[in-house]
Design an enzyme around this catalytic site. Structure first.
Site, mmCIF file in Angstrom:
data_model
loop_
_atom_site.group_PDB
_atom_site.id
_atom_site.type_symbol
_atom_site.label_atom_id
_atom_site.label_comp_id
_atom_site.label_asym_id
_atom_site.label_seq_id
_atom_site.Cartn_x
_atom_site.Cartn_y
_atom_site.Cartn_z
ATOM 1 N N TYR A 1 0.833 -1.203 0.000
ATOM 2 C CA TYR A 1 0.000 0.000 0.000
ATOM 3 C C TYR A 1 0.872 1.259 0.000
ATOM 4 C CZ TYR A 1 -4.197 2.753 1.220
ATOM 5 O OH TYR A 1 -5.259 3.653 1.241
ATOM 6 N N VAL B 1 16.737 -6.938 10.058
ATOM 7 C CA VAL B 1 16.165 -5.720 9.497
ATOM 8 C C VAL B 1 14.911 -5.331 10.276
ATOM 9 C CG1 VAL B 1 15.266 -4.615 7.414
ATOM 10 C CG2 VAL B 1 17.030 -6.394 7.220
ATOM 11 N N GLY C 1 6.461 0.413 10.527
ATOM 12 C CA GLY C 1 5.230 0.584 9.764
ATOM 13 C C GLY C 1 5.174 -0.432 8.643
ATOM 14 N N GLY D 1 3.044 -2.558 7.463
ATOM 15 C CA GLY D 1 1.873 -2.889 6.672
ATOM 16 C C GLY D 1 1.563 -4.368 6.702
ATOM 17 N N GLN E 1 -3.626 -5.828 9.888
ATOM 18 C CA GLN E 1 -2.394 -6.080 9.146
ATOM 19 C C GLN E 1 -1.531 -7.130 9.825
ATOM 20 O OE1 GLN E 1 -0.618 -2.175 8.793
ATOM 21 N NE2 GLN E 1 -1.585 -1.799 6.816
ATOM 22 N N CYS F 1 -6.020 12.380 -5.066
ATOM 23 C CA CYS F 1 -4.590 12.199 -4.776
ATOM 24 C C CYS F 1 -3.795 11.975 -6.062
ATOM 25 C CB CYS F 1 -4.384 11.043 -3.807
ATOM 26 S SG CYS F 1 -4.897 11.415 -2.109
#
Length: 363
Positions: A117, A151, A155, A157, A182, A334
Site C-alpha cells: 500500500y 532488518v 510501519g 503494513g 495487518q 490524490c
C-alpha cells in the site's frame, strides 16, 4: 467560483471530462465556507460530479486555486498542528482502526498480490505487480542487504517488504504496525519465513538492527515527533548501518494537513517537507542519497482505482454508496495532486557514521 475555475481551464457545466457538473444548489457556498472540506463533503453527498476527477484536481492544483480559498477550517487545522501533538502515543492507533483495519479483503481487491500500500516504481514496469516488486527490489539494493542481516521495518503494513527481503536476500525481519488487521494477516500469510510482526508503536522499539526501513509510515509521525522518530532509528541501528526512509512529502514547510483527508482518510496525518526531515536527522545520520519518483504515485493510484472500480460490486452492500464516493474522491484527487507535482515521493538513504567511498545509487 466560475471565475476561479476558469483560471484552471475548468468550466461549470462544460462538456469536457474534467469540467464540473453541479447537481444540487449550495456547492459554491459550501466550498467558500469550508474549503477542501466543503468540496469533499459536497462530492460525497452527490451534489457535484466530474467524469475525470483526477484531471480536475490536476488542473485545480496547477492553478494553485487552493491558495485562493482559505476558510477558517484551514487556520484551525494549522493551529492544531502547530500547538498540539496530534500523533502522540495515545492517539497513534486511531489511523489503524479507522483506515488500515477496513478489512483485508477490501485491500486485497485493490492492491497488488503482495498487498503493498505504497507507491510503485514504474521505471521498467507495465503492471501494478511489476511496479511494486520493482520498488521492493530497489529498496533492498539501496539498503545493500546481505544474508543473515537483521532488518527492522517501521510501519510494516501487510509485510510485503519483509517477505520479499527474506525470500530474495536471506535476511530476518521484525516489523511493527499499529493495525491489528495487518499484523494478523501477515502472521498467517508468512508462517515459514523468519519474520516477526509486532502490534507496537515505533517509540517502543529498543532492539538493535543491521538495517532499518520505513515505507509509507512517516506520513503518520507528525512534526512534533520527527526528531523522536529519528532518535529511535539511530538508537536501533548498528554503527555503519543504513536506514531507508520512503515517504510522501510536501513542497514547503507549513503546519497544515488537508482537513478532508484528516477527517475521512488519514486521521492525524501530516506530510513532511525536505527541511523538516533535514532538521530531524541533524547530527544523527549522514545523508547518502535522496531519490524523488513522486510522478509514479499518480500511476499507482490510478491502478488502485481501476482495481477498486472493478471489485466494488463485492463490497457495495457492506460499505454503501457514500463510502464509494468518498473512496473514489480519495484515490482520484490524490492522483491528480501527484500529477500536478504538488506533493512528492522521496526515498532517503541515511547512514549511521557514513559509508566508505561513494554510495552507489541503485536505480
Amino acid at each position: 467560483m466560475r471565475d476561479l475555475l476558469e483560471q484552471a481551464d475548468v468550466r461549470i457545466g462544460g462538456s469536457r471530462p474534467w469540467d464540473m457538473q453541479l447537481l444540487a444548489p449550495g456547492v459554491p457556498e459550501r466550498v467558500f465556507a469550508g474549503g477542501s472540506m466543503g468540496l469533499g463533503e459536497s462530492y460525497m453527498d452527490g451534489d457535484w460530479e466530474v467524469e475525470q476527477l483526477d484531471e480536475f484536481f490536476n488542473r485545480v492544483m496547477r492553478a494553485h486555486l487552493e491558495q485562493k480559498v482559505r476558510p477558517s477550517t484551514v487556520i484551525w487545522q494549522a493551529l492544531k498542528s502547530r500547538f498540539f501533538n496530534r500523533q502522540s502515543l495515545k492517539r497513534a492507533y486511531q489511523v489503524g482502526e479507522q483506515h488500515y483495519d477496513l478489512g483485508n479483503d477490501f485491500y486485497g481487491a485493490m492492491l497488488d498480490r503482495r498487498m503493498t500500500y505504497t507507491c510503485g516504481y514504474w521505471k521498467d514496469a507495465e503492471t501494478l505487480d511489476e511496479a511494486q516488486e520493482a520498488k521492493l527490489e530497489l529498496i533492498c539494493r539501496k539498503l545493500r542487504l546481505e544474508p543473515g542481516m537483521r532488518v527492522l521495518d517501521i510501519g510494516c503494513g501487510w509485510g510485503s517488504f519483509m517477505a520479499y527481503a527474506a525470500e530474495h536476500y536471506d535476511v530476518e525481519c521484525v516489523g511493527v504496525t499499529i493495525s491489528r488487521e495487518q499484523a494478523a494477516w501477515a502472521r498467517k500469510q508468512y508462517p515459514d519465513l523468519p519474520l516477526e510482526f509486532r502490534l507496537q508503536d515505533y517509540r517502543e522499539v529498543n532492539d538493535t538492527f543491521d538495517r532499518i526501513v520505513s515505507v509509507g509510515m512517516f506520513e503518520h509521525v507528525g512534526n512534533k515527533n520527527y526528531r523522536t522518530f529519528m532518535d529511535v532509528a539511530h538508537r536501533c541501528l548498528v554503527d555503519g548501518g543504513l536506514f531507508l526512509l520512503h515517504t510522501i512529502g510536501k513542497n514547503e514547510r507549513k503546519p497544515y494537513t488537508d482537513p478532508w483527508i484528516d477527517r475521512y482518510i488519514f486521521p492525524n496525518g501530516e506530510l513532511p517537507s525536505v527541511g523538516q526531515i533535514g532538521d530531524a536527522v541533524d547530527n544523527l545520520f549522514v545523508l547518502e542519497d535522496v531519490h524523488n519518483f513522486g510522478a509514479d504515485y499518480d500511476r499507482t493510484l490510478m491502478a488502485w482505482y481501476e482495481n477498486f472500480e472493478e471489485n466494488w460490486p463485492r463490497f457495495a452492500k457492506q460499505l454503501g454508496p457514500r463510502f464509494y464516493r468518498m473512496w473514489r474522491y480519495y484515490l482520484l484527487s490524490c492522483a491528480g495532486i501527484f500529477r500536478a507535482r504538488d506533493i512528492q515521493l522521496w526515498q532517503w538513504v541515511l547512514s549511521k557514521g557514513g559509508v566508505e567511498g561513494v554510495y552507489p545509487r541503485a536505480v
